[in-house]
Scaffold this motif. Structure first.
Motif, mmCIF file in Angstrom:
data_model
loop_
_atom_site.group_PDB
_atom_site.id
_atom_site.type_symbol
_atom_site.label_atom_id
_atom_site.label_comp_id
_atom_site.label_asym_id
_atom_site.label_seq_id
_atom_site.Cartn_x
_atom_site.Cartn_y
_atom_site.Cartn_z
ATOM 1 N N GLY A 1 78.864 -30.386 11.471
ATOM 2 C CA GLY A 1 78.775 -29.209 12.259
ATOM 3 C C GLY A 1 78.753 -28.356 10.969
ATOM 4 N N GLY A 2 79.689 -28.324 10.191
ATOM 5 C CA GLY A 2 79.873 -27.235 9.209
ATOM 6 C C GLY A 2 78.785 -27.085 8.178
ATOM 7 N N CYS A 3 78.442 -28.466 7.792
ATOM 8 C CA CYS A 3 77.083 -28.286 7.046
ATOM 9 C C CYS A 3 75.878 -27.627 7.747
ATOM 10 N N GLY A 4 75.727 -28.076 9.113
ATOM 11 C CA GLY A 4 74.701 -27.517 9.852
ATOM 12 C C GLY A 4 74.741 -25.909 9.979
ATOM 13 N N LEU A 5 76.120 -25.340 10.115
ATOM 14 C CA LEU A 5 76.141 -24.105 10.034
ATOM 15 C C LEU A 5 75.654 -23.523 8.712
ATOM 16 N N ILE A 6 75.986 -24.060 7.745
ATOM 17 C CA ILE A 6 75.401 -23.576 6.235
ATOM 18 C C ILE A 6 73.968 -23.486 6.467
ATOM 19 N N ALA A 7 73.265 -24.598 6.559
ATOM 20 C CA ALA A 7 71.924 -24.995 6.654
ATOM 21 C C ALA A 7 71.334 -23.826 7.632
ATOM 22 N N GLY A 8 72.092 -23.470 8.949
ATOM 23 C CA GLY A 8 71.713 -22.340 9.701
ATOM 24 C C GLY A 8 71.436 -20.955 9.097
ATOM 25 N N ILE A 9 72.464 -20.649 8.371
ATOM 26 C CA ILE A 9 72.677 -19.535 7.744
ATOM 27 C C ILE A 9 71.745 -19.221 6.674
ATOM 28 N N PHE A 10 71.262 -20.138 5.755
ATOM 29 C CA PHE A 10 70.279 -20.312 4.725
ATOM 30 C C PHE A 10 68.967 -20.260 5.527
ATOM 31 N N LEU A 11 68.682 -20.771 6.662
ATOM 32 C CA LEU A 11 67.466 -20.602 7.340
ATOM 33 C C LEU A 11 67.362 -19.279 8.042
ATOM 34 N N PHE A 12 68.467 -18.673 8.360
ATOM 35 C CA PHE A 12 68.317 -17.305 8.738
ATOM 36 C C PHE A 12 67.882 -16.263 7.628
ATOM 37 N N VAL A 13 68.506 -16.517 6.687
ATOM 38 C CA VAL A 13 68.258 -15.800 5.395
ATOM 39 C C VAL A 13 66.920 -15.709 4.925
ATOM 40 N N GLN A 14 66.332 -17.066 4.843
ATOM 41 C CA GLN A 14 64.984 -17.302 4.455
ATOM 42 C C GLN A 14 63.946 -16.844 5.654
ATOM 43 N N VAL B 1 61.547 -26.015 1.938
ATOM 44 C CA VAL B 1 61.902 -27.456 1.976
ATOM 45 C C VAL B 1 62.516 -27.952 0.697
ATOM 46 N N GLY B 2 62.153 -27.379 -0.286
ATOM 47 C CA GLY B 2 62.741 -27.910 -1.502
ATOM 48 C C GLY B 2 64.022 -27.248 -1.759
ATOM 49 N N SER B 3 64.523 -26.100 -1.358
ATOM 50 C CA SER B 3 65.679 -25.499 -1.130
ATOM 51 C C SER B 3 66.618 -26.550 -0.454
ATOM 52 N N TYR B 4 66.213 -26.905 0.761
ATOM 53 C CA TYR B 4 67.224 -27.848 1.475
ATOM 54 C C TYR B 4 67.324 -29.314 0.947
ATOM 55 N N VAL B 5 66.524 -29.780 0.277
ATOM 56 C CA VAL B 5 66.768 -30.766 -0.550
ATOM 57 C C VAL B 5 67.876 -30.566 -1.597
ATOM 58 N N GLY B 6 67.713 -29.391 -2.302
ATOM 59 C CA GLY B 6 68.731 -29.263 -3.212
ATOM 60 C C GLY B 6 70.220 -29.088 -2.386
#
Length: 370
Positions: free
Chosen positions: A9-22, A316-321
């Motif tokens: 869940g925490g990792c999902g929140l990080i990914a969600g914030i990254f997606l919001f920023v992008q 996509v590449g940023s999420y792989v990293g």
């Protein structure tokens, strides 16, 4: 199992914030251009990146001096002011100008003032993360329209190297991270692992702790649970990733467990963290290339879901990293964020550009120089 779901869940929140920023940056580039927010006359000039990098170095030095001489509250005030000012840019283009005063959208101004006030009065984790997401989208959008592809690539490459050196080499960002996390400002995103977690009540983790012991000692196991290096500057750049847990929120020692019987420190379990910390700059810097690739894409480039293919594959590449980075961090060690994040973003961008039929020379923005 519950702990693993909390980590996911925490990792999902990080990914969600990254997606919001992008996505926020992609949505803001055109309104920012129409509002005349482009900061440079020639966005294709790669020296724009060098000036920004120089500003980061100066800001880092100023903050280190501020922490050394106990004037860190001045830095806090400056960062909160910067957050409110940057959010004003965002709200100005999003909120209809129903009422204006002195050329400023009054409603947008009140929203920006409210954001700054909340950061000063009640900097709980969700206030910090919300402000950071708005700041991140605004900053990435502004730099995206001001940096052409070549300057953006130069910026991401140099900052990735600088981040690695400052974390694994000079380690001066450990000192900076310790000071910044005490300020409770949106240069570090706070990701709670429990619903009851409070950033205001928690003991601020010490990034310096993990380098004070050897990797083979029990104390090193405890230290590895502390936050990783977090680099930040007045401009919101925070390339390194931090993760950790608050010792005050956990039992002082393991009892009645197999780990305790075997002499294993249960606190070394990476799934026992109360919070993860990640620098806001880790979300902003890769997003600059995403925004730039979309804004400066030619009109005939292939688009997917309305996003130019090179920008989409950069995302996509940023999420792989990010995935690799979180996997490494959850093993209990500190790691610089930008080498993986920027590397993945650049690789994704190049793959997408080539797939869209763009030559490697044009993809790198080298055409005018060859």
């Amino acid at each position: 199992m519950e702990r693993r779901w909390r980590i996911l869940g925490g990792c999902g929140l990080i990914a969600g914030i990254f997606l919001f920023v992008q996505l926020g940056a992609l949505a803001l580039v055109q309104p920012f251009e129409s509002a005349g927010y482009q900061a440079v006359e020639d966005p294709s000039d790669p020296t724009n990146s060098l000036m920004y990098i120089g500003a980061i170095l100066v800001a880092t030095a100023v903050m280190l001096l501020a922490f050394r001489y106990d004037v860190d509250q001045l830095i806090r005030g400056l960062i909160v002011f910067s957050a409110a000012w940057l959010s004003l840019y965002v709200f100005q283009v999003l909120v209809p100008p129903v009422l204006t005063f002195g050329g400023i959208n009054v409603v947008a101004g009140l929203l920006a003032l409210s954001l700054g006030t909340a950061l000063l009065v009640y900097p709980e984790w969700y206030v910090i993360d919300s402000a950071g997401a708005v700041m991140g989208a605004g900053a990435a959008g502004l730099f995206g329209i001001s940096f052409g592809v070549l300057p953006a690539l130069v910026l991401l490459t140099v900052l990735a190297v600088y981040d690695a050196v400052s974390v694994y080499g000079t380690e001066h960002m450990l000192t900076l991270a310790s000071g910044v996390m005490d300020l409770r400002v949106p240069v570090v995103l706070v990701i709670p692992m429990t619903l009851s977690y409070s950033y205001l009540d928690a003991t601020t983790p010490d990034p310096m702790a993990e380098d004070e012991t050897s990797d083979d000692s029990p104390a090193a196991d405890d230290a590895a649970e502390g936050p990783a290096t977090t680099e930040s500057g007045a401009d919101g750049d925070s390339p390194a990733v931090a993760d950790g847990s608050q010792a005050a929120d956990r039992p002082a020692e393991a009892t009645d467990t197999d780990e305790a019987d075997d002499g294993v420190d249960s606190h070394a379990d990476p799934l026992e963290r109360d919070a993860l910390f990640i620098g806001l700059g880790d979300a902003i810097i890769p997003s600059i290339l995403v925004a730039s690739a979309a804004f400066f894409a030619s009109s005939d480039v292939l688009t997917v879901l309305g996003i130019p293919l090179p920008a989409l594959t950069a995302m996509v590449g940023s999420y792989v990293g990010l995935t690799i980075l979180l996997w490494m961090v959850l093993k209990g060690r500190a790691h610089a964020g930008l080498p993986l994040l920027n590397g993945g973003t650049i690789a994704g961008y190049i793959i997408g550009a080539l797939a869209a039929g763009i030559s490697i020379v044009d993809a790198l923005g080298l055409g005018p120089y060859l």
